[in-house]
Design a protein around this motif. Structure first.
Motif, PDB file in Angstrom:
ATOM      1  N   GLU A   1       1.321  -1.187  -0.136  1.00  0.00           N
ATOM      2  CA  GLU A   1       0.033  -0.347   0.406  1.00  0.00           C
ATOM      3  C   GLU A   1       0.514   0.781   0.105  1.00  0.00           C
ATOM      4  N   ALA A   2       1.753   1.618   1.078  1.00  0.00           N
ATOM      5  CA  ALA A   2       2.923   2.481   0.748  1.00  0.00           C
ATOM      6  C   ALA A   2       3.145   2.703  -0.714  1.00  0.00           C
ATOM      7  N   VAL A   3       3.481   1.440  -0.968  1.00  0.00           N
ATOM      8  CA  VAL A   3       5.231   1.959  -2.258  1.00  0.00           C
ATOM      9  C   VAL A   3       4.308   2.083  -3.416  1.00  0.00           C
ATOM     10  N   ILE A   4       2.531   1.711  -3.342  1.00  0.00           N
ATOM     11  CA  ILE A   4       1.314   2.466  -4.659  1.00  0.00           C
ATOM     12  C   ILE A   4       1.339   4.434  -3.784  1.00  0.00           C
ATOM     13  N   ARG A   5       1.216   4.191  -2.461  1.00  0.00           N
ATOM     14  CA  ARG A   5       0.917   5.760  -2.261  1.00  0.00           C
ATOM     15  C   ARG A   5       2.542   6.508  -3.217  1.00  0.00           C
ATOM     16  N   LEU A   6       3.226   5.951  -2.124  1.00  0.00           N
ATOM     17  CA  LEU A   6       4.499   6.717  -2.947  1.00  0.00           C
ATOM     18  C   LEU A   6       5.078   7.155  -4.255  1.00  0.00           C
TER      19      LEU A   6
END
Length: 389
Positions: free
Chosen positions: A217-222
């Protein structure tokens, strides 16, 4: 054997390049006591880059108080090369992955301290800065460094803030008019060991953020944050960095350094080879020994072994790579000019165990390689004498 050049990268997590050079040199000296041994410890832009430059070229360290990876005060340093006109700065010196320790969070990490190091070097009167972008804990696109240097980022409410990976999407305006004039006057070369673009499936977040503690999820947001940053850079500054090779280095800092500081992105090894006059140093060389922790398909993309081999191949000098491990795709390195490669691992063992035996294993490998080289030269000498008769 009259002249041997030793130019290895560090073996990540085990041995510095200086240590590798020391061990190689010690063994070779015993077998080739009359040979000239030239040691050039190198780093491709990550942790240890300042030490490698100072070891190879001379100079001194300058210490300065900056902000660390999560904004905490810390002492860091940069290097000034002989003559005082060139400084070497490591992003990893204040925004590196080891500094995050057990707090890995690329969404919160900042490159602010990097900007402070750049300012300190500029105030020292240098004319050129070499910035190593390897080993970061960040994903802020270099916005922290830019903010420290005077660039102002505003959100839709007009409030200024220092963007991090999690807040890149909040950027509405970028004002570079306040960039410190000292930084406008000097040249910055950013050393990259990757050619990844800022965003996308081969970009900073998808490829490197998981190593820095980001979940899916963090990868997508970043990644979305970096996309937004690149869009705003194009709109506000008129610079397109969306497909910039190396723009994904250090969590997108490659793109930010180019956009905010007009830095030239260049493979780290090429910068080092130029500064050390490596091509001239090759004159009269019989053999080049290089190496790194693991050789694989990535070694072809701006890494030390490939860069060294390509230069040596132009002068038809054999190159031997002594490495920690040999992974799939490594055989492609032969096409770059590597003559042979040897792994120092003497037995099947997990890295968590073998890392503690690295120095011993390197010495064993160098002993065997030196015996082979010595036997080859002795055989060549006997053959030459036989022909004379």
């Amino acid at each position: 054997m009259k002249k041997i050049i030793l130019i290895p990268d560090s073996f990540k997590g085990t041995m510095s390049s200086e240590t590798v050079c020391r061990i190689m040199s010690g063994v070779l000296q015993a077998h080739f006591p009359d040979a000239e041994l030239v040691s050039i410890p190198v780093a491709d832009g990550g942790e240890g880059s300042v030490d490698c430059f100072l070891c190879a070229l001379g100079g001194k360290k300058k210490y300065v108080q900056v902000h660390g990876v999560f904004g905490e005060p810390m002492q860091s340093c940069y290097g000034v090369l002989p003559g005082g006109k060139t400084a070497v700065v490591e992003l990893a010196a204040c925004a590196g992955l080891p500094l995050a320790k057990d707090r890995l969070n690329p969404g919160k990490a900042t490159t602010y301290g990097v900007g402070e190091l750049l300012l300190a070097a500029a105030e020292d009167g240098v004319e050129q800065i070499i910035l190593g972008l390897g080993g970061s804990a960040t994903n802020d696109g270099g916005c922290g460094a830019a903010a420290a240097a005077g660039v102002v980022f505003r959100n839709k409410d007009g409030r200024s803030f220092v963007p991090t990976g999690d807040t890149l999407a909040e950027i509405d305006r970028i004002d570079c008019s306040g960039l410190n004039p000292l930084l406008r006057k000097l040249s910055i070369t950013a050393m990259c060991d990757v050619d990844s673009p800022p965003f996308g499936e081969t970009g900073a977040a998808y490829i490197f953020a998981p190593q820095k503690g980001a979940d899916r999820e963090a990868v997508i947001r970043l990644d979305q944050g970096l996309r937004h940053l690149c869009k705003k850079i194009a709109e506000e500054l008129g610079t397109d960095v969306s497909g910039l090779p190396g723009g994904g280095a250090a969590g997108g800092a490659g793109a930010g350094m180019h956009a905010f500081f007009h830095a030239q992105l260049k493979p780290g090894i090429e910068t080092i080879l130029d500064l050390t006059n490596f091509d001239f140093c090759l004159t009269g060389t019989d053999l080049v020994l290089t190496g790194e922790g693991q050789i694989d398909g990535q070694s072809l993309r701006g890494k030390v072994v490939a860069g060294v081999a390509r230069r040596a191949a132009k002068q038809q000098i054999p190159v031997v790579a002594v490495v920690g491990s040999i992974a799939d795709g490594a055989e492609e390195i032969y096409e770059q000019g590597v003559t042979a490669m040897f792994s120092i691992n003497t037995k099947a063992m997990d890295f968590s165990q073998s890392r503690w035996e690295s120095e011993k294993n390197l010495k064993i490998t160098m002993e065997n390689l030196s015996r082979l080289l010595s036997a080859g030269f002795q055989h060549t000498g006997r053959t030459a004498k036989g022909k004379e008769r």
